[in-house]
Design an enzyme around this catalytic site. Structure first.
Site, PDB file in Angstrom:
ATOM      1  N   LYS A 157     -46.649 -18.089 -29.546  1.00 47.87           N
ATOM      2  CA  LYS A 157     -45.917 -18.894 -30.530  1.00 47.87           C
ATOM      3  C   LYS A 157     -44.844 -18.067 -31.234  1.00 47.87           C
ATOM      4  O   LYS A 157     -45.024 -16.874 -31.474  1.00 47.87           O
ATOM      5  CB  LYS A 157     -46.882 -19.464 -31.586  1.00 47.87           C
ATOM      6  CG  LYS A 157     -48.069 -20.205 -31.002  1.00 47.87           C
ATOM      7  CD  LYS A 157     -48.989 -20.759 -32.074  1.00 47.87           C
ATOM      8  CE  LYS A 157     -50.310 -21.217 -31.491  1.00 47.87           C
ATOM      9  NZ  LYS A 157     -51.239 -20.120 -31.250  1.00 47.87           N
ATOM     10  N   TYR A 182     -50.370 -13.237 -34.728  1.00 42.82           N
ATOM     11  CA  TYR A 182     -51.761 -12.758 -34.708  1.00 42.82           C
ATOM     12  C   TYR A 182     -51.839 -11.234 -34.514  1.00 42.82           C
ATOM     13  O   TYR A 182     -52.885 -10.637 -34.709  1.00 42.82           O
ATOM     14  CB  TYR A 182     -52.570 -13.425 -33.582  1.00 42.82           C
ATOM     15  CG  TYR A 182     -52.669 -14.933 -33.666  1.00 42.82           C
ATOM     16  CD1 TYR A 182     -52.212 -15.643 -34.778  1.00 42.82           C
ATOM     17  CD2 TYR A 182     -53.224 -15.658 -32.612  1.00 42.82           C
ATOM     18  CE1 TYR A 182     -52.306 -17.026 -34.827  1.00 42.82           C
ATOM     19  CE2 TYR A 182     -53.325 -17.042 -32.664  1.00 42.82           C
ATOM     20  CZ  TYR A 182     -52.858 -17.721 -33.769  1.00 42.82           C
ATOM     21  OH  TYR A 182     -52.952 -19.088 -33.809  1.00 42.82           O
ATOM     22  N   ASP A 194     -55.029 -18.838 -25.976  1.00 44.14           N
ATOM     23  CA  ASP A 194     -54.041 -19.173 -26.994  1.00 44.14           C
ATOM     24  C   ASP A 194     -53.889 -18.032 -27.991  1.00 44.14           C
ATOM     25  O   ASP A 194     -54.868 -17.598 -28.592  1.00 44.14           O
ATOM     26  CB  ASP A 194     -54.488 -20.449 -27.738  1.00 44.14           C
ATOM     27  CG  ASP A 194     -53.499 -20.863 -28.809  1.00 44.14           C
ATOM     28  OD1 ASP A 194     -52.587 -21.648 -28.479  1.00 44.14           O
ATOM     29  OD2 ASP A 194     -53.625 -20.411 -29.962  1.00 44.14           O
ATOM     30  N   HIS A 200     -44.171 -22.232 -34.016  1.00 42.87           N
ATOM     31  CA  HIS A 200     -45.366 -22.169 -34.855  1.00 42.87           C
ATOM     32  C   HIS A 200     -45.260 -23.111 -36.058  1.00 42.87           C
ATOM     33  O   HIS A 200     -46.258 -23.577 -36.578  1.00 42.87           O
ATOM     34  CB  HIS A 200     -45.553 -20.724 -35.345  1.00 42.87           C
ATOM     35  CG  HIS A 200     -46.980 -20.321 -35.489  1.00 42.87           C
ATOM     36  ND1 HIS A 200     -47.440 -19.060 -35.182  1.00 42.87           N
ATOM     37  CD2 HIS A 200     -48.065 -20.990 -35.910  1.00 42.87           C
ATOM     38  CE1 HIS A 200     -48.738 -18.984 -35.402  1.00 42.87           C
ATOM     39  NE2 HIS A 200     -49.135 -20.142 -35.862  1.00 42.87           N
TER      40      HIS A 200
END
Length: 297
Positions: free
Chosen positions: A84, A55, A50, A117
């Site tokens: 996401k 990120y 994930d 998200h």
């Protein structure tokens, strides 16, 4: 599948591995650590990985996945990869562009699951599925009301297969879980072990989940760690759970979640730990019309 992973069925008949490897890292952590940890996770048996464009580590994760495919440890179809869509790309014309950027960084042809998200429209996401860039679409941080708005939308083409939310024994999301089950939507738990380490996100006055005496005594009883008790609790509730660690010993240890079972009495005790404590409060989004955490669930 070359792993002891168990899976849960999605609404369209495909399957998602119940234990996922979480990859969010604080800005202080070196990016190379993500590559190394992802390789260790795949070697340990993790097949569900994930991440998210936010990120800023998809190049490093893609490198790990591709190197494990190249050496014959796994095939692409054995990896269930989730990315996401971040909030700055919600305008319909930017959605596919954001996913294509993720795929470019990963150097992969498709992702398995693409999530919104934070609560917004699903229409542009459906186009990504139609274009073959993602196998499934889902949502993250949606409450019941927001899910119902999507499910009741006229002309809905692809129902979200999952809703990824913060979920752990201090925030067990019982009502949201029951609602999702009733609609054949899988609940995926992030921050499943609490989230006290990310000081910028988390109120340091909140209790540390893994220090809870109930989890501690259960860990002794089952000869496991408090983290494994918290993860096992989710699996037995039918929740897909993400476990995040960049430490080799803990990554391997987390795979032991399939090696034991909690009694129904102990599951009830763990249900009783719920305090509605939210480690990831999303305060930066307060005031946004889509802010999901003001509703009860």
């Amino acid at each position: 599948m070359n792993s002891k992973q168990q899976t849960v069925r999605l609404s369209d008949g495909h399957f998602i591995p119940v234990l996922g490897f979480g990859t969010y890292a604080t800005p202080e952590e070196p990016k190379t650590k993500v590559t190394e940890a992802t390789k260790i996770a795949i070697d340990a048996g993790f097949r569900h990985i994930d991440s998210a464009s936010m990120y800023q580590n998809e190049e490093e994760i893609g490198l790990a996945i591709r190197s494990k495919i190249a050496e014959g440890t796994v095939k692409r179809e054995h990896i269930f990869y989730t990315s996401k869509l971040w909030c700055t790309f919600h305008r319909p014309e930017l959605v596919q562009f954001c996913l294509e950027q993720s795929l470019k960084k990963l150097q992969l042809d498709y992702v398995d699951l693409y999530l919104i998200h934070f609560p917004v429209s699903l229409k542009a996401m459906e186009k990504c599925k139609d274009a073959g860039l993602t196998k499934f679409i889902g949502v993250s941080n949606f409450n019941r009301r927001q899910l119902e708005m999507i499910l009741n939308k006229p002309g809905l083409k692809h129902k979200p297969v999952c809703n990824q939310v913060e979920c752990h024994p201090y925030l067990n999301q019982r009502k949201l879980l029951d609602f999702c089950k009733s609609k054949d939507i899988v609940l995926v738990a992030y921050s499943a072990l609490g989230s006290h380490r990310e000081k910028t996100w988390v109120d340091s006055n909140l209790p540390i989940l893994l220090d809870d005496p109930v989890l501690g005594s259960m860990a002794k009883k089952y000869k496991r760690t408090p983290a494994l008790i918290a993860l096992r609790y989710q699996l037995q509730r039918g929740v897909v759970v993400l476990a995040k660690s960049f430490t080799e010993k803990r990554i391997k240890e987390n795979m032991q979640v399939f090696e034991f079972q909690l009694t129904s009495e102990d599951m009830k005790v763990l249900d009783g730990l719920n305090k509605n404590i939210r480690y990831i409060s999303g305060d930066g989004f307060k005031g946004h019309p889509g802010f999901p955490f003001s509703d009860e669930y």
